[in-house]
Design an enzyme around this catalytic site. Structure first.
Site, PDB file in Angstrom:
ATOM      1  N   SER A 104     -19.585   8.249  -0.531  1.00 10.04           N
ATOM      2  CA  SER A 104     -20.835   8.547   0.199  1.00 10.04           C
ATOM      3  C   SER A 104     -21.122   7.554   1.316  1.00 10.04           C
ATOM      4  CB  SER A 104     -22.030   8.561  -0.754  1.00 10.04           C
ATOM      5  OG  SER A 104     -21.857   9.527  -1.744  1.00 10.04           O
ATOM      6  N   ALA A 105     -20.349   6.468   1.389  1.00 10.07           N
ATOM      7  CA  ALA A 105     -20.514   5.452   2.434  1.00 10.07           C
ATOM      8  C   ALA A 105     -21.907   4.823   2.415  1.00 10.07           C
ATOM      9  CB  ALA A 105     -20.200   6.029   3.809  1.00 10.07           C
ATOM     10  N   ILE A 127     -12.698  -0.504 -11.147  1.00  9.56           N
ATOM     11  CA  ILE A 127     -13.363  -0.686  -9.853  1.00  9.56           C
ATOM     12  C   ILE A 127     -13.616   0.693  -9.248  1.00  9.56           C
ATOM     13  CG2 ILE A 127     -13.359  -1.860  -7.638  1.00  9.56           C
ATOM     14  CD1 ILE A 127     -13.023  -3.816  -9.957  1.00  9.56           C
ATOM     15  N   GLU A 182       0.866  -1.188   0.000  1.00  4.15           N
ATOM     16  CA  GLU A 182       0.000   0.000   0.000  1.00  4.15           C
ATOM     17  C   GLU A 182       0.894   1.226   0.000  1.00  4.15           C
ATOM     18  OE1 GLU A 182      -3.312   1.010  -0.132  1.00  4.15           O
ATOM     19  OE2 GLU A 182      -2.319   2.962   0.012  1.00  4.15           O
ATOM     20  N   CYS A 221     -15.712  19.699  17.391  1.00  2.00           N
ATOM     21  CA  CYS A 221     -14.560  20.572  17.676  1.00  2.00           C
ATOM     22  C   CYS A 221     -13.350  20.176  16.836  1.00  2.00           C
ATOM     23  CB  CYS A 221     -14.246  20.652  19.163  1.00  2.00           C
ATOM     24  SG  CYS A 221     -13.026  19.481  19.781  1.00  2.00           S
ATOM     25  N   SER A 235     -17.484   3.042  -7.819  1.00  2.00           N
ATOM     26  CA  SER A 235     -18.797   2.759  -7.257  1.00  2.00           C
ATOM     27  C   SER A 235     -19.499   1.732  -8.152  1.00  2.00           C
ATOM     28  CB  SER A 235     -19.630   4.042  -7.207  1.00  2.00           C
ATOM     29  OG  SER A 235     -20.883   3.777  -6.639  1.00  2.00           O
ATOM     30  N   HIS A 256     -25.215   0.029  -1.718  1.00  2.00           N
ATOM     31  CA  HIS A 256     -26.131   0.178  -2.844  1.00  2.00           C
ATOM     32  C   HIS A 256     -26.961  -1.080  -3.083  1.00  2.00           C
ATOM     33  CE1 HIS A 256     -24.703   4.098  -3.898  1.00  2.00           C
ATOM     34  NE2 HIS A 256     -23.437   3.688  -3.902  1.00  2.00           N
ATOM     35  N   CYS A 302      -8.812  17.266  21.892  1.00  2.00           N
ATOM     36  CA  CYS A 302      -8.116  15.994  22.130  1.00  2.00           C
ATOM     37  C   CYS A 302      -6.848  15.772  21.334  1.00  2.00           C
ATOM     38  CB  CYS A 302      -9.072  14.839  21.871  1.00  2.00           C
ATOM     39  SG  CYS A 302      -9.615  14.712  20.159  1.00  2.00           S
TER      40      CYS A 302
END
Lengths: 412, 481
Positions: free
Chosen positions: B47-48, B341, B33, B442, B343, B51, B447
Site C-alpha cells: 500500500s506504500a 518480515i 537478488e 496511457c 508489514s 505506518h 513512450c
C-alpha cells in the site's frame, strides 16, 4: 520567459492539425504555428502503412504516410511555420501555450488555439482484464508502431481482443509478417471496426472473428503463455462453463480509443462524458472562448477523411472568432436520444450551420434518424444500414431551428 | 570464486537497508537478488503507507521498530531523496463496537510510542477528508505515504555508492558451510564465498533459513489485490482512509500515492503460489464494492491498472508468528536470520537493518568506513521543477527538453539516467520504477517504443534481449525483416 504572440497556435500536427492549418491559411490567417511533439508531421498516419485512406477526400486509395504527405506538402507550399520535437506542457484559459524542446521552454500567446492532439488507446488497465501481467500484451497501436516504425516483431502466436479497426489491420499485418493470428474476439455481438476491414483483414486471410466473446484471464508470469476466452451473454457478462484456453505468446488489444484531453482540461475546456472530447458549438468552439477542437481529440472518427473535413470546417469558425470575436451566443442544446451514442455539436449558435456527427448504439437496417425540436421534426434521414462502427453526419440548416428549445436526435 | 565478508540474500527494502547500514563499516559486502531488480516482490507490491505503529502488540519488535522508523522518516526521505509525504491517516468507524475497538487501538498505540493519536468526530473527519463516509475516526498525524520503489532503489543506490556490490538475477539455490568456516553460496549463475550470511530473502526467507540449517519456521501466503486510479481523483483523497481493523488484517483501504494517484486494496486470498500475481475479476469487484462504502468515489472510468502483492503469514514451532525475528544463532555462526518480515517492513526497514547489523558488528567488530556518505541524490524530475528550473535544466542538458513520456512528463535525460542506473537494471519495469514513465494513464502507449529503443542502443542489447520485468519476460521475438 519570452512570450511570442501568434494569431493561431495549432497543438498537434496530425491530420486534424494539418488540415486546419491549410484551411486557415487559405482563409487569410497566416500567422500560424503548428506545434508537433514528433520529429515528423503526420501523427498516427505515419505508422498506418496500409492503404484505404483518402477514398472520400481524394477519391483514391492512399497509404497513411501518402495521405499525410498530401497535407504536409500543402503546409510546406504555404510556408506555414511548424515546430517539431516540441511537446506542449500546458495550455491556459487565456491562450498561453507552454512547450518544451531541446532548445528550451517556449511560450506563445495566441489569439486562438486549435486543439488537434488526437487520441490514445484504451489499455489493459482500463479494461481490468483479470490475470497476471506478463510481457507480450500490447495495444494494437503500440504493436503497429513497433512493427512499422521500429522494425520489431512483437510475437508469433497472437490473440486479438476487440475488433476495432486497428486490431483488424494488425491481424492482417501480423499474418503477413509470419505470425499466426489465432482469432479476433469481440465482446459485442457485432464488429467494432468497419465492414471493409473485417472483409479485407480477416476473411481474406481466414482469421476467425468470434463475436460475443472476451478474454477473461491472462496466463503467464513472465511472457504471456495463453488466455482464457469466454462467451458472454447479452449483458456482456461471461457465461460460466464457456471457457476456452488459447495458448499464445501475444495478446493484442483493440478495445477503443480515448480522445486525449489532458491539455484541454488545463485550459478549462468542458468535456462531454459520452465522447470524452470537448463540448463544442457548430463552429467547433469549446467552452473556453477562442479554443477550438477537431479530429480525434473531439470524438473518435472512423475515417481520417472525415477528420480532415472536420478540421477544414473548424477553420471557418476560428476565422469568425478572430475577425468578429464571435462567441456562441445562443444555447440550443443538442441531445443524443434513443439509439444514439453521442451527437456533435452539443449546442448550436445563431451563425454557423451545424453538421451533426453521431454514432448509432447498435446496428440496424432501414434506420430512420430524426432531428426533432419539441414536436417539430426538422430533418429525418433514412439509412439502408447504420452501424456503430460508422460515423453518421447530417447537415442541418439554421433556419429550420424554430426556437431555443433543445434538439433531440434519435433513431425511430 | 568471488569472496565477500558479508553476503546479504535479498535486495528488497530490508536487504538493501541492511546493505546500506553495513556499508558504514569496512567490509566487503555483496547482495544476491534473484530478480532483475530490487523491488519486484513485497517491497514494491504493497500500500506504500508509512505506518504510525499503533496496530501492533505492545512489546513486539514490530511495534518498536515501526514507531522508530515512522518518527525518523523525514530525515531518511531527505537523505535518500525520494518522494514522501506525512499526510496523516484516518481509521474510520460507525458503530459502537468500532468506537471501542478504536479506543483500544489508541491506547495500544500510545503505549507503543505512536505520536499524536486522537479520536475525532464526524465534523473533524470531514474537515480532514471531505469525501469520506463515516461518523468518527482514529487520526494518526504521523502516518504518511511514500514511493516504495524510489525508497528501495534509494537505499540500494546509496549502498552501491558506499561500495556494496549488487548481483541481480542470482537466486541462491544452495548453502554449504566449508571446513574453514566460510559459507559457499551456490546461485543460479555462479558460486560465492562469504564469511557472513544475512538472510533478508522476504518471501524466500524460510527456504534460505533452512539452507542455513535453521529449521522450525513455516510460511503461508495470502494475495492482496489493488486497483490504481487516475490522477484526476487524487485531489479527492488527502490521506489514506482505512476501516477499523479486524484482528485478522488491516482491511481494504484507499490510499493516495505520492504522485497523486489513488490505490484501492488489498483484500486477502489464501494462495499456495508465491509467484502468481494474477488478479481475479471477483476480487476487483469486491474491492470496489467494499471500499466504496468508505469512500464513494471509485469509478471504472478512472481505473488505470491493477496489481497484486503476496502477504506472507508465518509460523514457528509454537504456532502463528506475529513478530519480526532478527536472530544470530550461536549454533549457526556468522549468520543473521530475518524471519517474519512483512508489514510494517517498509516503515521499519532501517530500524530492522540496524538491529541486524548490530548483531554482526557486536561479533565481528569491523572498522568504521570513514568514507561512508549517507546521502543519495535523485536526478531532478522535470515534472517536479518550476518553469524557471525547467528552462535551466534544458539549458544545462538538452535531453531535458525532450519529453518521452507524455502523461508523466518524463524527459530523455531522466530515461537515459535510469538506463545507466548504478545497479545495472535494464528492464522496462526498471525504467518505469525509476522515472514514472509508462506509469500514467496511457500506460506506455506513447513512450514505451522510445524507451525500448533507447535501452537497446545504450546497453547494446539485441532486440530479443529486452526484458519486461522478470527473467524470461522478453518483449520481442525478433526483427520484422
Amino acid at each position: 520567459m519570452n512570450e511570442i504572440q501568434k494569431q493561431v497556435v495549432i497543438v498537434g500536427g496530425g491530420p486534424a492539425g494539418l488540415a486546419a492549418a491549410v484551411a486557415l491559411y487559405d482563409l487569410g490567417i497566416k500567422d500560424l504555428l503548428i506545434v508537433e511533439r514528433e520529429k515528423n508531421l503526420g501523427g498516427i498516419l505515419r505508422q498506418c502503412i496500409h492503404d484505404g485512406f483518402g477514398l472520400t477526400r481524394f477519391n483514391e486509395s492512399l497509404s497513411g504516410p501518402e495521405y499525410a504527405k498530401r497535407f504536409i506538402d500543402e503546409v510546406k507550399n504555404r510556408n506555414i511555420p511548424v515546430i517539431t520535437e516540441t511537446t506542449v506542457l500546458e495550455i491556459t484559459k487565456d491562450h498561453v501555450v507552454r512547450a518544451a524542446s531541446r532548445h528550451g521552454l517556449h511560450t506563445w500567446r495566441a489569439d486562438a488555439i486549435v486543439l488537434s492532439m488526437g487520441c490514445r488507446e484504451r489499455t489493459r488497465g482500463a479494461l481490468q482484464i483479470p490475470g497476471e501481467r506478463p510481457a507480450g500484451v500490447y495495444t494494437a497501436g503500440v504493436a503497429q508502431s513497433y512493427i512499422n516504425l521500429y522494425n520489431t516483431m512483437v510475437g508469433k502466436a497472437v490473440v486479438i481482443l476487440g475488433s476495432g479497426d486497428i486490431g483488424l489491420i494488425m491481424a492482417r499485418r501480423l499474418t503477413l509478417e509470419g505470425a499466426k493470428v489465432l482469432g479476433v474476439f469481440e465482446i459485442l455481438p457485432y464488429p467494432s471496426g468497419l465492414e471493409r476491414n473485417v472483409e479485407q483483414c480477416l476473411n481474406d486471410f481466414g482469421i476467425p472473428l468470434y463475436l460475443s466473446h472476451t478474454v477473461t484471464k491472462i496466463h503467464g508470469g513472465h511472457r504471456i503463455q495463453g488466455v482464457t476466452v469466454s462467451r458472454v451473454d447479452y449483458n456482456r457478462k461471461p457465461i460460466p462453463g464457456s471457457d476456452t484456453y488459447y495458448p499464445c505468446d501475444t495478446l493484442v488489444l483493440s478495445v477503443g480509443l480515448i480522445p486525449e484531453n489532458e491539455l484541454s482540461k488545463m485550459a478549462g475546456v468542458e468535456l462531454d462524458i459520452r465522447t470524452s472530447g470537448p463540448v463544442v458549438d457548430a463552429s467547433y468552439q469549446t467552452s473556453t472562448p477562442g479554443i477550438f477542437a477537431a479530429g480525434n481529440v473531439l470524438h473518435v472518427h472512423d475515417l481520417v477523411d472525415y477528420v480532415s473535413l472536420e478540421a477544414e470546417r473548424l477553420a471557418k469558425g476560428v476565422m469568425d472568432y478572430l475577425v468578429h470575436s464571435y462567441v456562441d451566443d445562443s444555447n440550443v442544446k443538442v441531445i443524443a436520444g434513443k439509439g444514439i451514442t453521442y451527437v456533435l455539436p452539443q449546442h448550436i449558435g445563431k451563425k454557423h450551420a451545424p453538421l451533426l456527427s453521431m454514432r448509432v448504439k447498435c446496428p440496424g437496417e432501414n434506420v430512420q434518424i430524426v432531428v426533432q425540436q419539441g414536436e417539430e421534426v426538422l430533418v429525418s434521414v433514412e439509412f439502408d444500414e447504420a452501424l456503430p462502427a460508422e460515423m453518421i453526419q447530417i447537415p442541418l440548416e439554421l433556419d429550420k431551428i424554430q426556437n431555443n428549445n433543445p434538439l433531440e436526435v434519435f433513431v425511430r | 570464486m568471488e569472496r565477500y565478508d558479508v553476503l546479504v540474500i535479498g535486495g528488497g527494502v530490508v536487504g538493501s537497508a541492511i546493505a546500506r547500514e553495513l556499508s558504514r563499516y569496512q567490509l566487503k559486502i555483496g547482495v544476491l537478488e534473484k530478480n532483475p531488480d530490487v523491488c519486484l516482490e513485497m517491497s514494491g507490491r504493497n500500500s506504500a503507507v508509512l505506518h504510525g505503529g499503533f496496530a501492533y502488540e505492545v512489546g513486539t519488535n514490530k511495534a518498536a521498530l515501526c514507531v522508530e522508523g515512522c518518527l525518523e522518516f523525514d530525515d531518511v526521505a531527505s537523505q535518500l531523496d525520494f518522494p514522501f509525504k506525512r499526510t496523516g491517516k484516518v481509521l474510520v468507524g460507525n458503530t459502537k463496537e468500532e468506537m471501542e475497538s478504536l479506543k483500544d487501538t489508541l491506547r495500544i498505540g500510545e503505549i507503543n510510542g505512536a505520536v499524536g493519536l486522537e479520536i475525532i468526530d464526524e465534523k473533524r473527519l470531514k474537515e480532514l477528508v471531505p469525501t469520506v463516509e463515516g461518523t468518527f475516526a482514529l487520526f494518526s498525524p504521523m502516518s504518511g505515504i511514500l514511493d516504495p520503489f524510489q525508497y528501495t532503489i534509494g537505499l540500494a543506490e546509496n549502498a552501491v555508492k558506499n561500495g556494496v556490490r549488487y548481483h541481480l538475477k542470482r537466486e541462491v539455490i544452495g548453502i554449504q558451510r566449508l571446513d574453514e568456516g566460510l559459507y559457499q553460496l551456490e546461485t543460479s549463475k555462479e558460486t560465492f564465498l562469504t564469511k557472513w550470511v544475512i538472510n533478508a530473502a522476504g518471501l524466500g526467507a524460510v527456504k534460505i533459513s533452512e539452507m542455513l540449517g535453521i529449521s522450525g519456521y513455516k510460511m503461508g501466503a495470502t494475495r492482496g489485490h489493488y486497483i490504481v486510479l487516475d490522477k484526476t481523483v487524487g485531489p479527492l483523497l488527502p490521506m489514506p482512509v482505512y476501516p477499523v481493523p479486524s484482528t485478522l488484517y488491516m482491511g481494504i483501504h484507499v490510499t493516495p500515492t505520492v504522485e497523486g494517484n489513488v490505490t484501492v486494496g488489498p483484500d486477502a486470498d489464501r494462495v499456495t503460489s508465491l509467484e502468481d500475481y494474477g488478479v481475479e475479476q471477483r476480487n476487483m469487484d469486491y474491492l470496489v464494492e467494499d471500499a466504496s462504502t468508505l469512500w464513494p468515489n471509485i469509478h471504472r472510468k478512472d481505473f488505470i491498472r491493477n496489481y497484486a502483492g503476496i502477504q506472507p503469514t508465518w509460523l514457528d514451532r509454537e504456532g502463528p508468528l506475529k513478530d519480526f525475528i532478527i536472530e544470530a544463532r550461536e549454533d549457526v555462526p556468522n549468520t543473521v536470520n530475518l524471519i517474519g518480515i512483512e508489514s510494517p517492513g517498509l516503515t521499519a526497514a532501517l530500524p530492522v537493518a540496524r538491529r541486524a547489523v548490530k548483531l554482526l558488528v557486536d561479533r565481528e567488530k569491523p572498522e568504521i568506513n570513514p568514507n561512508f556518505d549517507p546521502a543519495r541524490k535523485r536526478m531532478k524530475p522535470f515534472a517536479e521543477a518550476t518553469p524557471e528550473e525547467q528552462a535551466a535544466l534544458i539549458k544545462e542538458n538538452a535531453d531535458y527538453g525532450e519529453i518521452i513520456c507524455r502523461c508523466e512528463s518524463v524527459t530523455k535525460a531522466e530515461v537515459l539516467n535510469a538506463i545507466h542506473n548504478p545497479l545495472g537494471v535494464e528492464t522496462m519495469i526498471g525504467m518505469k520504477y525509476r522515472t514514472r514513465s509508462m506509469m500514467g494513464r496511457c500506460q506506455g502507449g506513447y513512450c514505451q517504443m522510445r524507451i525500448a529503443q533507447l535501452l537497446q542502443e545504450e546497453k547494446g542489447l539485441e532486440v530479443t534481449q529486452v526484458l519486461y520485468a522478470r527473467e524470461e519476460s522478453e518483449l520481442f521475438t525478433g526483427r520484422v525483416r
